[in-house]
Design an enzyme around this catalytic site. Structure first.
Site, PDB file in Angstrom:
ATOM      1  CG  ASP A 199      -1.738  -1.282   1.291  1.00 14.15           C
ATOM      2  OD1 ASP A 199      -2.498  -1.533   0.353  1.00 14.15           O
ATOM      3  OD2 ASP A 199      -1.594  -2.046   2.272  1.00 14.15           O
ATOM      4  CG  HIS A 254      -3.656  -5.071   3.344  1.00  9.07           C
ATOM      5  ND1 HIS A 254      -3.132  -4.311   2.314  1.00  9.07           N
ATOM      6  CD2 HIS A 254      -4.096  -6.209   2.769  1.00  9.07           C
ATOM      7  CE1 HIS A 254      -3.244  -4.983   1.181  1.00  9.07           C
ATOM      8  NE2 HIS A 254      -3.833  -6.134   1.426  1.00  9.07           N
TER       9      HIS A 254
HETATM   10  P1  NAX Z   1      -2.918 -18.063  -4.396  1.00  8.49           P
HETATM   11  O1  NAX Z   1      -4.310 -18.559  -4.251  1.00  8.49           O
HETATM   12  O2  NAX Z   1      -2.266 -18.054  -5.740  1.00  8.49           O
HETATM   13  O3  NAX Z   1      -1.963 -18.894  -3.435  1.00  8.49           O
HETATM   14  C1  NAX Z   1      -2.279 -19.192  -2.116  1.00  8.49           C
HETATM   15  C2  NAX Z   1      -1.605 -20.513  -1.779  1.00  8.49           C
HETATM   16  O4  NAX Z   1      -1.749 -20.728  -0.380  1.00  8.49           O
HETATM   17  C3  NAX Z   1      -2.230 -21.714  -2.503  1.00  8.49           C
HETATM   18  O5  NAX Z   1      -1.208 -22.431  -3.182  1.00  8.49           O
HETATM   19  C4  NAX Z   1      -2.831 -22.524  -1.345  1.00  8.49           C
HETATM   20  O6  NAX Z   1      -2.756 -23.925  -1.595  1.00  8.49           O
HETATM   21  C5  NAX Z   1      -1.943 -22.107  -0.185  1.00  8.49           C
HETATM   22  N1  NAX Z   1      -2.531 -22.306   1.138  1.00  8.49           N
HETATM   23  C6  NAX Z   1      -3.819 -22.178   1.516  1.00  8.49           C
HETATM   24  N2  NAX Z   1      -3.950 -22.518   2.814  1.00  8.49           N
HETATM   25  C7  NAX Z   1      -2.720 -22.828   3.259  1.00  8.49           C
HETATM   26  C8  NAX Z   1      -2.210 -23.267   4.524  1.00  8.49           C
HETATM   27  N3  NAX Z   1      -3.023 -23.465   5.560  1.00  8.49           N
HETATM   28  N4  NAX Z   1      -0.899 -23.517   4.627  1.00  8.49           N
HETATM   29  C9  NAX Z   1      -0.069 -23.357   3.577  1.00  8.49           C
HETATM   30  N5  NAX Z   1      -0.497 -22.961   2.355  1.00  8.49           N
HETATM   31  C10 NAX Z   1      -1.803 -22.694   2.208  1.00  8.49           C
HETATM   32  O7  NAX Z   1      -2.915 -16.596  -3.755  1.00  8.49           O
HETATM   33  P2  NAX Z   1      -1.829 -15.430  -3.901  1.00  8.49           P
HETATM   34  O8  NAX Z   1      -2.166 -14.588  -5.083  1.00  8.49           O
HETATM   35  O9  NAX Z   1      -0.469 -16.008  -3.816  1.00  8.49           O
HETATM   36  O10 NAX Z   1      -2.174 -14.547  -2.611  1.00  8.49           O
HETATM   37  C11 NAX Z   1      -1.891 -15.042  -1.315  1.00  8.49           C
HETATM   38  C12 NAX Z   1      -2.501 -14.144  -0.248  1.00  8.49           C
HETATM   39  O11 NAX Z   1      -1.936 -12.829  -0.303  1.00  8.49           O
HETATM   40  C13 NAX Z   1      -4.022 -13.933  -0.389  1.00  8.49           C
HETATM   41  O12 NAX Z   1      -4.606 -14.070   0.896  1.00  8.49           O
HETATM   42  C14 NAX Z   1      -4.122 -12.498  -0.861  1.00  8.49           C
HETATM   43  O13 NAX Z   1      -5.351 -11.912  -0.506  1.00  8.49           O
HETATM   44  C15 NAX Z   1      -2.967 -11.870  -0.125  1.00  8.49           C
HETATM   45  N6  NAX Z   1      -2.484 -10.568  -0.591  1.00  8.49           N
HETATM   46  C16 NAX Z   1      -2.027  -9.700   0.333  1.00  8.49           C
HETATM   47  C17 NAX Z   1      -1.478  -8.493  -0.003  1.00  8.49           C
HETATM   48  C18 NAX Z   1      -0.955  -7.564   1.048  1.00  8.49           C
HETATM   49  O14 NAX Z   1      -0.521  -6.460   0.679  1.00  8.49           O
HETATM   50  N7  NAX Z   1      -0.973  -7.895   2.344  1.00  8.49           N
HETATM   51  C19 NAX Z   1      -1.438  -8.047  -1.414  1.00  8.49           C
HETATM   52  C20 NAX Z   1      -1.540  -9.170  -2.393  1.00  8.49           C
HETATM   53  C21 NAX Z   1      -2.502 -10.249  -2.002  1.00  8.49           C
HETATM   54  O15 NAX Z   1      -3.812  -9.809  -2.295  1.00  8.49           O
END
Ligand code: NAX
Length: 329
Positions: A157, A185
């Protein structure tokens, strides 16, 4: 010496963008060897294993070892830096309470596994959303680990805010500093330009000369653009922010480990600064000094800015109350 880094959700999009930059030395520099632990759920193991094969094929000199697991005890074993990226996304028909509960079921056990298995001076960065409240839950579940070791990513952000301001002022982005993010966030976040500097000088006069009515520009243009940038990326790109999120994660952790020479932003556990209730994971202007985030204190906050901060903090309080009611805290 080497640093052990655990990436949860390593088989996902942000995980994929993070792994290769870490292995290339973009996180800790060209002299620090890294050992990577990729933690996934069973459905994501294949993608993480594939990424591990590609890491091998990258022939990175700094990469000592890669381990893929769906067992948190293995994933966090000896971990110095934990990047908690994996989270449960909001599915169709899911209420906010369902989302908080599903993620509480992930971040509570992960906090406990960090306490049981990670290195004593572990540093944890939560990226997975809702990041602030997930960090709160993980910290509360990590007996014996100081809560100051748990943070939530708001650097993306801030990077967005600095980039927007730089574009408006037509100056290089690296000359723009002191644009902290306050609060959650989420869309309620408050990107604050009131202390912004360009090449060390206050940005306020130059900004007024360009946009005229600064408060109106902040309300109608700047704040919504920054707060809704994630949605804009999804609309244009057809997929959520990935490489920019990974880049901001590296910025956050690098600064935490190596220190800062000016302010930045991070979600840290409030000690009551600026009236933010103690214990909430809230984004503040921070500096990293001797390996610890410290909130920049004593800043002048206008009534208008205070209202913005309070609105975002109210959302954090609501989230905390909801997870408390669910028995997750
Ligand atoms: P993806 O859906 O591509 O990847 C998430 C991965 O996490 C998947 O491979 C899934 O199998 C795995 N996963 C789910 N539960 C799990 C657990 N208990 N233990 C280990 N792995 C697990 O999402 P992606 O685009 O990589 O985004 C990941 C996260 O970042 C999301 O929650 C998203 O909302 C968040 N974000 C946060 C941001 C921030 O600034 N704080 C910005 C970017 C993003 O939106």
């Amino acid at each position: 010496m080497s640093t052990t880094i655990t990436i949860t959700g390593a088989g996902g999009q942000i995980g994929y963008a993070l792994l290769f930059r870490i292995a290339a030395g973009d996180l800790l520099g060209p002299d620090e060897k890294v050992r990577l632990r990729l933690l996934e759920i069973p459905q994501g193991i294949g993608a993480a294993e594939g990424a591990a094969l590609e890491l091998q094929d990258g022939a990175f000199g700094l990469l000592e070892h890669v381990e893929v697991s769906d067992d948190a005890a293995v994933g966090f074993d000896g971990c110095d830096l934990a990047l908690l990226v994996g989270a449960r996304p909001r599915g169709p028909g899911m209420e906010r309470g369902d989302l908080l509960a599903a993620n509480g079921g992930i971040f509570g056990p992960q906090g406990a596994a960090i306490a049981a298995n990670a290195s004593p001076d572990v540093r944890v960065t939560v990226v997975g959303n809702p990041a602030n409240t997930n960090a709160l839950i993980a910290a509360a579940s990590a007996d014996g680990v100081p809560s100051s070791r748990f943070t939530a990513l708001t650097r993306l952000d801030e990077n967005r805010a600095r980039a927007q301001l730089a574009q408006t002022l037509a100056v290089p982005v690296d000359t723009v500093r002191r644009v902290p993010i306050w609060g959650n966030h989420s869309a309620t976040q408050f990107p604050d330009v009131s202390h912004a500097t360009v090449a060390g000088r206050p940005a306020s006069e130059a900004l007024e000369a360009i946009v005229g009515d600064v408060p109106a520009w902040l309300d109608s243009t700047f704040i919504p653009r920054v707060a809704k940038r994630g949605a804009e990326i999804i609309e244009v790109r057809g997929s959520s922010s990935v490489a920019s999120a990974a880049s901001a994660t590296l910025d956050h952790v690098r600064d935490w480990v190596h220190g800062t020479d000016d302010w930045t932003s991070a979600g840290v556990v409030s000690q009551g600064q600026y009236g933010v209730p103690e214990g909430l994971v809230c984004s503040f202007p921070v500096q990293s000094i001797d390996g610890e985030w410290q909130v920049v204190e004593g800043l002048e906050v206008s009534d208008w800015a205070r209202q913005r901060i309070e609105a975002s903090v109210a959302e954090l309080v609501e989230e905390r109350d909801a997870v408390t009611a669910l028995g997750l805290l």
